[in-house]
Design a protein around this motif. Structure first.
Motif, PDB file in Angstrom:
ATOM      1  N   ALA A  12       0.867  -1.183   0.000  1.00 12.40           N
ATOM      2  CA  ALA A  12       0.000   0.000   0.000  1.00 12.40           C
ATOM      3  C   ALA A  12       0.898   1.225   0.000  1.00 12.40           C
ATOM      4  O   ALA A  12       1.769   1.367   0.866  1.00 12.40           O
ATOM      5  N   ASP A  13       0.710   2.108  -0.977  1.00 12.69           N
ATOM      6  CA  ASP A  13       1.478   3.342  -1.073  1.00 12.69           C
ATOM      7  C   ASP A  13       0.695   4.474  -0.422  1.00 12.69           C
ATOM      8  O   ASP A  13      -0.480   4.695  -0.745  1.00 12.69           O
ATOM      9  N   ILE A 101      -8.524   8.069 -12.332  1.00 11.59           N
ATOM     10  CA  ILE A 101      -8.277   9.460 -11.926  1.00 11.59           C
ATOM     11  C   ILE A 101      -6.823   9.840 -12.168  1.00 11.59           C
ATOM     12  O   ILE A 101      -6.517  10.943 -12.637  1.00 11.59           O
ATOM     13  N   SER A 102      -5.902   8.930 -11.873  1.00 12.43           N
ATOM     14  CA  SER A 102      -4.474   9.253 -11.952  1.00 12.43           C
ATOM     15  C   SER A 102      -3.977   9.420 -13.382  1.00 12.43           C
ATOM     16  O   SER A 102      -2.961  10.085 -13.611  1.00 12.43           O
ATOM     17  N   SER A 243       2.452  -2.421 -12.079  1.00  8.73           N
ATOM     18  CA  SER A 243       3.854  -2.811 -12.245  1.00  8.73           C
ATOM     19  C   SER A 243       4.078  -3.630 -13.507  1.00  8.73           C
ATOM     20  O   SER A 243       5.076  -3.432 -14.212  1.00  8.73           O
ATOM     21  N   VAL A 244       3.184  -4.560 -13.816  1.00 12.16           N
ATOM     22  CA  VAL A 244       3.350  -5.387 -15.014  1.00 12.16           C
ATOM     23  C   VAL A 244       3.188  -4.540 -16.268  1.00 12.16           C
ATOM     24  O   VAL A 244       4.000  -4.637 -17.210  1.00 12.16           O
ATOM     25  N   ALA A 245       2.162  -3.704 -16.298  1.00 13.84           N
ATOM     26  CA  ALA A 245       1.968  -2.814 -17.456  1.00 13.84           C
ATOM     27  C   ALA A 245       3.186  -1.930 -17.665  1.00 13.84           C
ATOM     28  O   ALA A 245       3.632  -1.710 -18.803  1.00 13.84           O
ATOM     29  N   ILE A 266       1.048   5.081 -19.647  1.00 10.68           N
ATOM     30  CA  ILE A 266       1.281   3.951 -18.744  1.00 10.68           C
ATOM     31  C   ILE A 266       2.085   4.468 -17.565  1.00 10.68           C
ATOM     32  O   ILE A 266       3.170   5.020 -17.748  1.00 10.68           O
ATOM     33  N   ILE A 267       1.555   4.310 -16.353  1.00 13.45           N
ATOM     34  CA  ILE A 267       2.313   4.662 -15.151  1.00 13.45           C
ATOM     35  C   ILE A 267       2.311   3.477 -14.202  1.00 13.45           C
ATOM     36  O   ILE A 267       1.377   2.684 -14.185  1.00 13.45           O
ATOM     37  N   ARG A 268       3.359   3.378 -13.424  1.00 10.89           N
ATOM     38  CA  ARG A 268       3.477   2.245 -12.510  1.00 10.89           C
ATOM     39  C   ARG A 268       2.548   2.395 -11.310  1.00 10.89           C
ATOM     40  O   ARG A 268       1.775   1.496 -10.995  1.00 10.89           O
ATOM     41  N   GLU A 269       2.633   3.534 -10.626  1.00  4.72           N
ATOM     42  CA  GLU A 269       1.907   3.720  -9.375  1.00  4.72           C
ATOM     43  C   GLU A 269       1.063   4.994  -9.433  1.00  4.72           C
ATOM     44  O   GLU A 269       1.595   6.081  -9.661  1.00  4.72           O
TER      45      GLU A 269
END
Length: 282
Positions: A12-13, A101-102, A243-245, A266-269
């Motif tokens: 969890a971030d 949203i991100s 993370s996979v994307a 494409i973003i990781r987090e």
């Protein structure tokens, strides 16, 4: 002070912010109301010094997580958090909304997640349009780390894995038949065990065996989720988180292109973009 939390199965971030500034960023163990009860979640919160020190200052919490798709499970998160954060209003939502949203903000489009789990949906610019996806790590999660691990472990147990790769796996992870079956069938959170193999998969992505599994998973994901959504929303932009994307973005774009789909962001987090979004709203 506000807090934004984005949780997968593994981590969890967290971001804590006040007066337009991000003050703290850190990780805890993943929080998933589908497989964890309120007591477990409260115990997890009580293990983190940053949370203990700032609990009384936090006034709003925006939580987004895998497993928080139903109102019942969202309430489980909200109740557990409100026991710990006495002065805060808590809003729990699904991780798909966070990803939308991100990457889209208030714009509409198709959002995909491929990380420890996988999912996809159409985002109207305000909310996620409900569908029949997101069936979890046992019935679905195609292309995700969970899915990759299931494939690899099955091949390991049935001796269908190339010997060279088997030796690399054993050098990195001390596993055998008993350990695998115990962790998958006799532990409370088997998905944590499955996602623990993620770094090994990434380190060995160029091994022909591992590359084949990763690409097969991405292909199944695209066919299962993105093709039907793109047929329903033909002009929609397609964005991703996870993370996979992110780690296999080149392969993902190539496979999507085979189906005449154009991938955008494409973003990781999502958490960094989420905290900026909510700072602008508070």
């Amino acid at each position: 002070m506000i807090a934004v939390v984005y949780s997968g199965s593994r981590y969890a971030d967290w971001r804590l912010a006040e007066k337009g500034r991000i003050l703290h960023g850190f990780r805890t163990t993943g929080i998933n109301p589908y497989i964890q009860d309120e007591r477990f979640i409260q115990q997890l919160l009580n293990k983190n010094t940053q949370l203990i020190n700032n609990a009384e200052r936090i006034r709003k919490i925006y939580f987004f997580g895998a497993g928080a798709s139903s109102r019942e499970r969202q309430l489980k998160i909200e109740k557990a958090f409100m026991q710990f954060f006495k002065n805060a209003k808590v809003k729990a939502s699904h991780d798909v909304l966070a990803s939308a949203i991100s990457t889209f903000g208030n714009e509409k489009g198709i959002i995909g997640i491929i990380g420890s789990g996988s999912n996809a949906a159409y985002y109207s610019g305000r909310k996620i349009v409900e569908n029949n996806y997101g069936l979890g790590y046992i019935l679905a999660d195609e292309g995700s780390t969970n899915w990759q691990a299931r494939c690899v472990l099955k091949d390991f147990l049935t001796e269908a894995m190339p010997q060279g790769f088997r030796e690399k796996l054993l050098r990195k992870h001390n596993i055998d038949r008993k350990t695998i079956l115990d962790k998958v069938y006799n532990t409370p959170n088997p998905n944590i065990f499955l996602t623990s193999l993620a770094d090994f998969f990434l380190d060995n992505k160029e091994d022909p065996y591992m590359e084949g599994i990763i690409k097969r998973g991405l292909d199944i994901y695209v066919k299962t989720y993105l093709v039907p959504l793109s047929e329903s929303y033909p002009d929609a932009t397609l964005n991703f988180t996870g993370s996979v994307a992110n780690n296999y973005s080149e392969w993902l774009r190539e496979i999507a292109d085979d189906y005449h789909l154009n991938v955008g962001t494409i973003i990781r987090e999502p958490v960094q973009n989420l905290i900026k979004y909510y700072l602008n709203k508070n």
